[in-house]
Design an enzyme around this catalytic site. Structure first.
Site, PDB file in Angstrom:
ATOM      1  N   LYS A 249       0.856  -1.193   0.000  1.00 22.54           N
ATOM      2  CA  LYS A 249       0.000   0.000   0.000  1.00 22.54           C
ATOM      3  C   LYS A 249       0.888   1.237   0.000  1.00 22.54           C
ATOM      4  O   LYS A 249       1.682   1.450   0.913  1.00 22.54           O
ATOM      5  CB  LYS A 249      -0.889   0.003   1.248  1.00 22.54           C
ATOM      6  CG  LYS A 249      -1.588   1.345   1.546  1.00 22.54           C
ATOM      7  CD  LYS A 249      -2.477   1.287   2.796  1.00 22.54           C
ATOM      8  CE  LYS A 249      -3.025   2.661   3.167  1.00 22.54           C
ATOM      9  NZ  LYS A 249      -3.874   2.640   4.386  1.00 22.54           N
ATOM     10  N   LYS A 261     -10.071  12.916   8.150  1.00 22.52           N
ATOM     11  CA  LYS A 261      -9.546  12.539   9.471  1.00 22.52           C
ATOM     12  C   LYS A 261      -9.487  13.760  10.378  1.00 22.52           C
ATOM     13  O   LYS A 261      -9.355  14.882   9.894  1.00 22.52           O
ATOM     14  CB  LYS A 261      -8.097  12.006   9.315  1.00 22.52           C
ATOM     15  CG  LYS A 261      -7.979  10.608   8.778  1.00 22.52           C
ATOM     16  CD  LYS A 261      -6.516  10.187   8.738  1.00 22.52           C
ATOM     17  CE  LYS A 261      -6.348   8.781   8.183  1.00 22.52           C
ATOM     18  NZ  LYS A 261      -6.981   7.727   8.968  1.00 22.52           N
ATOM     19  N   ASP A 272       1.775   6.475   5.478  1.00 21.43           N
ATOM     20  CA  ASP A 272       0.768   5.514   5.019  1.00 21.43           C
ATOM     21  C   ASP A 272       1.198   4.782   3.739  1.00 21.43           C
ATOM     22  O   ASP A 272       0.456   3.972   3.192  1.00 21.43           O
ATOM     23  CB  ASP A 272      -0.571   6.238   4.814  1.00 21.43           C
ATOM     24  CG  ASP A 272      -1.759   5.325   5.075  1.00 21.43           C
ATOM     25  OD1 ASP A 272      -1.586   4.313   5.786  1.00 21.43           O
ATOM     26  OD2 ASP A 272      -2.849   5.622   4.546  1.00 21.43           O
ATOM     27  N   ASP A 331     -12.022   6.996   3.924  1.00 17.36           N
ATOM     28  CA  ASP A 331     -10.793   6.798   4.704  1.00 17.36           C
ATOM     29  C   ASP A 331     -10.377   5.324   4.749  1.00 17.36           C
ATOM     30  O   ASP A 331      -9.264   5.009   5.170  1.00 17.36           O
ATOM     31  CB  ASP A 331     -11.001   7.342   6.131  1.00 17.36           C
ATOM     32  CG  ASP A 331      -9.699   7.529   6.882  1.00 17.36           C
ATOM     33  OD1 ASP A 331      -8.633   7.499   6.232  1.00 17.36           O
ATOM     34  OD2 ASP A 331      -9.751   7.710   8.115  1.00 17.36           O
ATOM     35  N   GLU A 333      -9.250   3.510   2.488  1.00 13.61           N
ATOM     36  CA  GLU A 333      -8.789   3.593   1.097  1.00 13.61           C
ATOM     37  C   GLU A 333      -7.703   2.574   0.765  1.00 13.61           C
ATOM     38  O   GLU A 333      -7.554   2.185  -0.391  1.00 13.61           O
ATOM     39  CB  GLU A 333      -8.289   5.017   0.796  1.00 13.61           C
ATOM     40  CG  GLU A 333      -6.842   5.309   1.176  1.00 13.61           C
ATOM     41  CD  GLU A 333      -6.548   5.198   2.674  1.00 13.61           C
ATOM     42  OE1 GLU A 333      -7.499   5.266   3.468  1.00 13.61           O
ATOM     43  OE2 GLU A 333      -5.374   5.008   3.047  1.00 13.61           O
ATOM     44  N   ARG A 335      -7.405  -0.549   1.363  1.00 13.99           N
ATOM     45  CA  ARG A 335      -7.934  -1.808   0.828  1.00 13.99           C
ATOM     46  C   ARG A 335      -8.381  -1.649  -0.634  1.00 13.99           C
ATOM     47  O   ARG A 335      -8.351  -2.604  -1.401  1.00 13.99           O
ATOM     48  CB  ARG A 335      -9.086  -2.305   1.726  1.00 13.99           C
ATOM     49  CG  ARG A 335     -10.283  -1.405   1.787  1.00 13.99           C
ATOM     50  CD  ARG A 335     -11.185  -1.665   2.994  1.00 13.99           C
ATOM     51  NE  ARG A 335     -10.614  -1.170   4.243  1.00 13.99           N
ATOM     52  CZ  ARG A 335     -11.173  -1.313   5.434  1.00 13.99           C
ATOM     53  NH1 ARG A 335     -12.329  -1.951   5.562  1.00 13.99           N
ATOM     54  NH2 ARG A 335     -10.609  -0.826   6.508  1.00 13.99           N
TER      55      ARG A 335
HETATM   56  N1  BES Z   1      -4.061   4.639   7.076  1.00  8.27           N
HETATM   57  C1  BES Z   1      -5.144   4.341   7.917  1.00  8.27           C
HETATM   58  C2  BES Z   1      -4.792   3.323   9.016  1.00  8.27           C
HETATM   59  C3  BES Z   1      -3.807   3.811  10.057  1.00  8.27           C
HETATM   60  C4  BES Z   1      -4.262   4.387  11.220  1.00  8.27           C
HETATM   61  C5  BES Z   1      -2.465   3.615   9.871  1.00  8.27           C
HETATM   62  C6  BES Z   1      -3.363   4.789  12.174  1.00  8.27           C
HETATM   63  C7  BES Z   1      -1.566   4.022  10.826  1.00  8.27           C
HETATM   64  C8  BES Z   1      -2.007   4.603  11.977  1.00  8.27           C
HETATM   65  C9  BES Z   1      -6.280   3.725   7.099  1.00  8.27           C
HETATM   66  O1  BES Z   1      -6.374   4.151   5.786  1.00  8.27           O
HETATM   67  C10 BES Z   1      -7.544   4.137   7.769  1.00  8.27           C
HETATM   68  O2  BES Z   1      -7.812   5.295   7.820  1.00  8.27           O
HETATM   69  N2  BES Z   1      -8.272   3.154   8.293  1.00  8.27           N
HETATM   70  C11 BES Z   1      -9.461   3.406   9.003  1.00  8.27           C
HETATM   71  C12 BES Z   1     -10.498   2.410   8.551  1.00  8.27           C
HETATM   72  C13 BES Z   1     -11.905   2.746   8.983  1.00  8.27           C
HETATM   73  C14 BES Z   1     -12.395   3.948   8.237  1.00  8.27           C
HETATM   74  C15 BES Z   1     -12.778   1.546   8.703  1.00  8.27           C
HETATM   75  C16 BES Z   1      -9.187   3.235  10.496  1.00  8.27           C
HETATM   76  O3  BES Z   1      -8.373   2.392  10.862  1.00  8.27           O
HETATM   77  O4  BES Z   1      -9.742   4.002  11.270  1.00  8.27           O
HETATM   78 ZN    ZN Z   2      -4.558   4.776   4.914  1.00  4.24          ZN
HETATM   79 ZN    ZN Z   3      -7.487   5.976   5.571  1.00  2.00          ZN
END
Ligand code: BES
Ligand code: ZN
Ligand code: ZN
Length: 484
Positions: A249, A261, A272, A331, A333, A335
């Site tokens: 990713k 966010k 990321d 968010d 994204e 996946r």
């Molecule tokens: N990049 C984030 C995940 C992340 C969070 C990485 C904190 C490193 C530190 C990912 O894209 C994301 O935002 N995931 C969300 C998913 C949710 C919207 C289902 C999450 O983990 O809150």
């Molecule tokens: Zn992300």
């Molecule tokens: Zn995200």
């Protein structure tokens, strides 16, 4: 700080230099007698009475200019413990005034042989800092000359160097801020890796559109930067045998998009793209050490921004696999980027296995903190191999479950699936279930959620804080032990 390590047998003027010796656990001096001048030996014998022998590293000041340093190695010490000791040594060592050292590798007495190379490898990994954007750089050159017969062989030297260079390349990429390493710049840097012997192919937006990679493209469509899929091929075998595949990713910055966010700590989302950076660093390592394996790295590079053209919650897009996805949260994204990258990798390369890496969910940090990456897999053998390799190099993974009840949670009323689940928690697992839907031909597959591992605020055993490079050593070990 930069550490020059030179390998030399029988260097001259040893007595003038600062000396590093390995000793046994109890700091018995007798076996070390032949490695020091007799006056130094007498000096150290006197001074040792004043030392706390529970420590693993003792530093003796023989004069204002000369030090003798003893490092205690247990009889049954493992390579990974020696690496950690080397890293620990770095923390003491970096503040010493002296800059010229001799390490006498013949002082090794443990059961395992050739520990010197591992010791220096740990020291080197720990010494990395990212100071590219500091006007005042706090650097000094320290040189360690390795004497004696237990110095690493030329082959080992290349191996250590390959891992260090790969890990440092990953750390460099992860450390770059979002304004510098956006997808356009990232793709450009990857093209330059052809000089290492990798075959690089860059698919830009126009090509990706033609190919139907709409879940990947949807994530990047709010950004003024381009979106890319880049493949890196290493052919270390003469034959055309199936390659090992690694997918990453590469979200160069994740604002969350329209599902924005919160401001606090949003700056962390510059890392990321760590999953992709691990794939890149690994491929570079394989090429440098000319690994006897066929491997391919595939990374999806995008920037997730809000904007007039950004993807909306509720949008429905058709993936490269043909399956449709309802975007309920922009968010989630990572996946979406991986979905197209995974299907493409499986179809184009028909690999032996696919391992993907991603900073995919905050939920994995809740579950495993920064001790383990989350491992999700459809294959027990590959899982065991990853767990084992992780224990060996201290880049651990913990297997988490996948099953059809979790899978149901991402069924959608309006499309084949939705990109988040509203019921049931298990955020990291449902993300992994989502990915699994894009492995179409039952290829052995493992997903590593490295959100808690890619970056370290306070530093870990083999890093001094910041980007860790977690994953390069793990996957290199997997390849070395099981696939070469
Ligand atoms: N990049 C984030 C995940 C992340 C969070 C990485 C904190 C490193 C530190 C990912 O894209 C994301 O935002 N995931 C969300 C998913 C949710 C919207 C289902 C999450 O983990 O809150
Ligand atoms: Zn992300
Ligand atoms: Zn995200």
């Amino acid at each position: 700080m930069s550490i020059q390590i030179n390998y030399k047998i029988n260097p001259k003027n040893i007595s003038q230099r600062n000396l590093i010796l390995f000793s046994n656990e109890k700091f018995d001096l007798k076996p070390l007698k032949k490695h020091m001048s007799s006056s130094d030996y007498n000096f150290v014998s006197d001074l040792i009475k004043t030392k706390n022998l529970k420590q693993k590293i003792l530093i003796f000041d023989l004069s204002s200019r000369k030090k003798i340093i003893l490092i205690a190695l247990k009889q049954n010490i493992s390579y990974s413990s020696v690496e950690k000791l080397g890293a620990k040594f770095y923390d003491l060592f970096k503040d010493l005034k002296q800059t010229q050292y001799i390490l006498d590798s013949d002082s090794e007495t443990s059961k395992l042989k050739n520990l010197t190379g591992y010791f220096l490898h740990g020291l080197k990994l720990k010494s990395y800092i990212f100071d590219k954007y500091k006007s005042k750089k706090n650097r000094k050159n320290i040189s360690i000359i390795v004497s004696g017969k237990n110095k690493p062989s030329v082959k080992d030297q290349i191996r250590f160097k390959a891992i260090e260079d790969g890990t440092f390349y990953t750390r460099d990429l992860v450390s770059e801020p979002g304004n510098i390493l956006h997808p356009d710049e990232y793709a450009k840097r990857l093209k330059s890796l052809s000089k290492d012997g990798l075959k690089i192919t860059v698919y830009d937006e126009k090509k990706l559109k033609k190919m139907g990679m709409n879940t990947l493209l949807g994530v990047g469509q709010g950004s003024v930067r381009g979106s890319y899929l880049v493949t890196m091929e290493w052919s270390g075998l003469k034959d055309k045998s199936k390659p090992l595949a690694f997918v990453g990713k590469g979200v160069c910055f994740d604002t969350g998009g329209i599902s924005l966010k919160p401001a606090k700590f949003m700056e962390d989302m510059t890392y990321d793209m760590a999953g992709s950076a691990v794939v890149v660093g690994l491929m570079k390592s394989l090429a440098i050490r000319k690994a006897k394996v066929n491997a391919v790295g595939v990374v999806g590079l995008v920037e997730n921004m809000p904007g007039g053209n950004a993807q909306r919650p509720g949008d429905i897009v058709k993936s490269y696999s043909g399956k449709t996805v309802e975007i309920l949260n922009t968010d989630a994204e990572g996946r979406l980027v991986l979905a197209d990258a995974l299907t493409y990798t499986e179809k184009k390369f028909n690999p032996k296995f696919i391992v993907d890496l991603a900073t995919l969910t905050g939920a994995i940090i809740v579950s495993l903190g920064s001790e383990y990456a989350g491992l999700f897999s459809n294959d027990d053998k590959l899982s065991k191999q990853l767990i084992h390799a992780g224990e060996n190099v201290e880049e651990k993974v913990w297997r988490m479950p996948l099953n059809k009840n979790f899978d149901k949670l991402i069924d959608s009323k309006n499309a084949d699936m939705q990109n988040i689940n509203y019921v049931g928690g298990a955020g990291s697992t449902t993300a992994a279930q989502f990915l699994q839907r894009f492995i179409l031909n039952k290829t052995p597959w493992a997903h590593l959620d490295i959100a808690g591992m890619a970056f370290s605020k306070y530093g870990g055993a083999l890093n001094s804080g910041g980007a860790t490079g977690y994953g390069v050593r793990l996957l290199n070990k997997l390849i070395e032990d099981k696939y070469e």
